[in-house]
Motif scaffolding. Structure first.
Motif, short mmCIF file in Angstrom:
data_model
loop_
_atom_site.label_atom_id
_atom_site.label_comp_id
_atom_site.label_asym_id
_atom_site.label_seq_id
_atom_site.Cartn_x
_atom_site.Cartn_y
_atom_site.Cartn_z
N PHE A 35 0.86 -1.19 0.00
CA PHE A 35 0.00 0.00 0.00
C PHE A 35 0.89 1.24 0.00
N PRO A 36 1.56 1.54 -1.11
CA PRO A 36 2.56 2.62 -1.15
C PRO A 36 2.00 4.01 -0.90
N MET A 37 0.70 4.22 -1.09
CA MET A 37 0.13 5.55 -0.87
C MET A 37 0.19 5.98 0.60
N ILE A 38 0.34 5.01 1.49
CA ILE A 38 0.44 5.36 2.91
C ILE A 38 1.79 5.99 3.21
N ASN A 39 2.75 5.76 2.32
CA ASN A 39 4.12 6.25 2.47
C ASN A 39 4.28 7.57 1.72
N SER A 40 3.51 8.58 2.12
CA SER A 40 3.43 9.80 1.33
C SER A 40 3.38 11.04 2.21
N SER A 41 3.48 12.19 1.55
CA SER A 41 3.36 13.49 2.20
C SER A 41 2.57 14.42 1.29
N LEU A 42 1.97 15.43 1.90
CA LEU A 42 1.19 16.41 1.14
C LEU A 42 2.05 17.63 0.86
N ASP A 43 2.08 18.04 -0.41
CA ASP A 43 2.81 19.23 -0.83
C ASP A 43 1.83 20.13 -1.59
N GLY A 44 1.17 21.03 -0.84
CA GLY A 44 0.15 21.86 -1.46
C GLY A 44 -1.04 21.02 -1.88
N THR A 45 -1.26 20.93 -3.19
CA THR A 45 -2.33 20.08 -3.73
C THR A 45 -1.76 18.82 -4.37
N ASN A 46 -0.48 18.56 -4.15
CA ASN A 46 0.17 17.37 -4.69
C ASN A 46 0.50 16.39 -3.57
N ILE A 47 0.38 15.11 -3.88
CA ILE A 47 0.75 14.05 -2.94
C ILE A 47 2.06 13.44 -3.41
N ILE A 48 3.07 13.47 -2.54
CA ILE A 48 4.37 12.90 -2.86
C ILE A 48 4.42 11.48 -2.30
N VAL A 49 4.44 10.49 -3.17
CA VAL A 49 4.58 9.09 -2.75
C VAL A 49 6.07 8.77 -2.73
N LYS A 50 6.59 8.50 -1.56
CA LYS A 50 8.04 8.39 -1.38
C LYS A 50 8.61 7.13 -2.04
N ASP A 51 9.81 7.29 -2.59
CA ASP A 51 10.52 6.16 -3.19
C ASP A 51 11.09 5.24 -2.12
N ASP A 52 11.63 5.84 -1.07
CA ASP A 52 12.27 5.06 -0.01
C ASP A 52 11.28 4.77 1.12
N ILE A 53 11.52 3.68 1.80
CA ILE A 53 10.73 3.32 2.99
C ILE A 53 11.66 3.46 4.19
N ASN A 54 11.57 4.59 4.86
CA ASN A 54 12.40 4.89 6.03
C ASN A 54 11.50 4.94 7.26
N ILE A 55 11.69 4.01 8.15
CA ILE A 55 10.81 3.87 9.31
C ILE A 55 11.39 4.59 10.53
N GLY A 56 10.65 5.59 11.03
CA GLY A 56 11.03 6.24 12.27
C GLY A 56 10.47 5.47 13.45
N MET A 57 11.21 5.44 14.53
CA MET A 57 10.74 4.73 15.73
C MET A 57 10.87 5.66 16.93
N ALA A 58 9.74 6.02 17.51
CA ALA A 58 9.74 6.93 18.65
C ALA A 58 10.52 6.29 19.80
N THR A 59 11.50 7.02 20.32
CA THR A 59 12.41 6.49 21.33
C THR A 59 12.56 7.50 22.47
N ALA A 60 12.56 7.01 23.69
CA ALA A 60 12.68 7.88 24.86
C ALA A 60 14.14 8.22 25.11
N LEU A 61 14.39 9.49 25.42
CA LEU A 61 15.72 9.95 25.82
C LEU A 61 15.85 9.91 27.33
N PRO A 62 17.07 9.97 27.86
CA PRO A 62 17.23 9.98 29.32
C PRO A 62 16.46 11.11 30.00
N SER A 63 16.26 12.22 29.28
CA SER A 63 15.53 13.36 29.85
C SER A 63 14.03 13.12 29.94
#
Length: 426
Positions: free
Chosen positions: A266-294
């Motif tokens: 489902f590549p459309m989930i891997n996208s961003s909105l740019d004005g009225t255009n949808i950018i479907v990303k070529d790369d699949i880069n997964i961010g993972m929320a991580t806690a810092l010591p603070s």
């Protein structure tokens, strides 16, 4: 200004820790520099003396520009480093006396005349001022842009993103005191207690979350998944996996693996909105929320997750988590994510409703894996069994993702987790 990552072109001076005329030892921290969410410390290459600061706190400086003049020890001087020679040539004349170099133009502060401006005391650096002039952006319009820099400073990326969004405040009108809606000045009783000042990162997180919640219409979908086969396999193989690869096998790389597979379907989930255009990303880069010591959260990125095997995913996640805990993340470690996972189950939460990590289209929250009695349909009849169950929730931007896509994508992740091959080799 040192280079602190491949994609880093500038840094913001946070604070000088060694003042002009002060001496320092090798390894002492001279200055703190901010690049997006990551603060960096610049150590002294050797013992010496701080001669002059060429820039001030809050200045935005391109990589490679001179930010200070140092007088290093004879040991370093005799080594004949190119850096020392270059610095000496730049800072001395023919007579050997220090030249007076032109001072960097101080950033100006402008006050918005709008009654409903977002930031009435926006800090405008020379770089932002130059960009605004190029694109004919007024100071009043700049004051409406939410800054992500230190103390709400407008950064280059803030202006670039604002322009990409089509300059939504370009034609905003000044709201007079007698006409139009004004946010009421409600006098809440906030109580008394210990005052804890928000640090720079907490302020940035706050700004990002408010921006995301007010920009993207959030909708959250939920499914539950039976992870019994995956949990059984992981428990049976984690010791052997660590012996073979010298890497801990947590659930995070297994989740990333399933998400990356679902994104490819489902590549459309891997996208961003740019004005009225949808950018479907070529790369699949997964961010993972991580806690810092603070206690703050940061989102390091596993790049090209769809092209990594389980061993490589484990290496990447373990390295990023370790760097986060030790406050050693670099700028490039937190850039370029196209989809984010937040494991709220780590804190014992059953499920969560995460806020989208802009400018992504969606974010997944994985809850705690909990044993529950479940009715299982078998060929010889229904049975009640103890199963390892987990809730998954997907918050998505309804401007570009509809319920069908979000529901199908979320269900596909659950399917990949439930259909885990229990006979898989390590």
């Amino acid at each position: 200004m040192p280079k602190m990552g491949e994609s880093i072109t500038e840094g913001t001076i946070i604070n000088w820790l060694v003042q002009e005329g002060d001496s320092f030892e090798e390894g002492d921290i001279l200055v703190e520099v901010a690049t997006d969410k990551v603060d960096n410390e610049v150590p002294a290459p050797s013992a010496g003396t701080m001669l002059e600061h060429k820039v001030r706190a809050k200045d935005v400086v391109p990589v490679g520009d001179v930010i200070a003049l140092l007088e290093l020890s004879d040991k370093v001087a005799n080594a004949g480093t190119q850096t020392s020679e270059k610095t000496t040539q730049q800072s001395t004349g023919e007579s050997g006396k220090k030249k007076s170099l032109p001072k960097k133009k101080a950033a100006t502060t402008t006050k918005s005349i709008s009654a409903n401006a977002i930031n009435e005391h926006v800090f405008i650096s020379p770089l932002v001022d130059s960009m605004a002039r190029k694109h004919h952006i007024s100071y009043e319009e700049l004051a409406r842009i939410q800054g992500t820099g230190n103390e709400g400073r407008l950064r280059k990326s803030d202006v670039v993103n604002y322009i990409k969004e089509g300059r939504p405040f370009q034609f905003a009108q000044v709201v007079s005191e007698n006409n139009g809606f004004k946010i009421p000045d409600l006098k809440f009783d906030k109580g008394k207690g210990k005052i804890v000042e928000m640090d720079r990162m907490r302020q940035m997180i706050s700004d990002h979350m408010v921006f995301s919640a007010t920009t993207a219409p959030h909708v959250t979908a939920y499914v539950e998944a039976d992870l019994t086969d995956m949990v059984t396999w992981r428990n049976a193989n984690k010791v052997a996996f660590q012996k073979k690869y010298n890497e801990k096998l947590t659930f995070t790389p297994l989740f990333i693996e399933a998400v990356a597979r679902a994104i490819k379907e489902f590549p459309m989930i891997n996208s961003s909105l740019d004005g009225t255009n949808i950018i479907v990303k070529d790369d699949i880069n997964i961010g993972m929320a991580t806690a810092l010591p603070s206690g703050n959260l940061i989102v390091p990125v596993v790049r090209n997750a769809d092209k990594k095997n389980l061993k490589e995913l484990a290496e990447s996640t373990n390295e990023l988590v370790s760097k986060a805990r030790e406050n050693k993340l670099k700028g490039d470690d937190t850039k370029g994510s196209t989809f984010t996972i937040s494991n709220v189950g780590t804190f014992g939460s059953l499920m969560g409703t995460p806020i989208i990590n802009q400018p992504e289209a969606a974010i997944l929250a994985t809850g705690i894996i909990k044993k529950r009695a479940e009715v299982m349909e078998r060929e010889d009849g229904d049975t009640i069994e103890i199963r390892h169950m987990m809730y998954l929730s997907l918050s998505f931007d309804h401007r570009i993702v509809d319920g069908y896509l979000a529901g199908s994508f979320l269900r596909k992740i659950a399917d990949h987790l439930e259909q885990f091959d229990g006979k898989r080799s390590i």
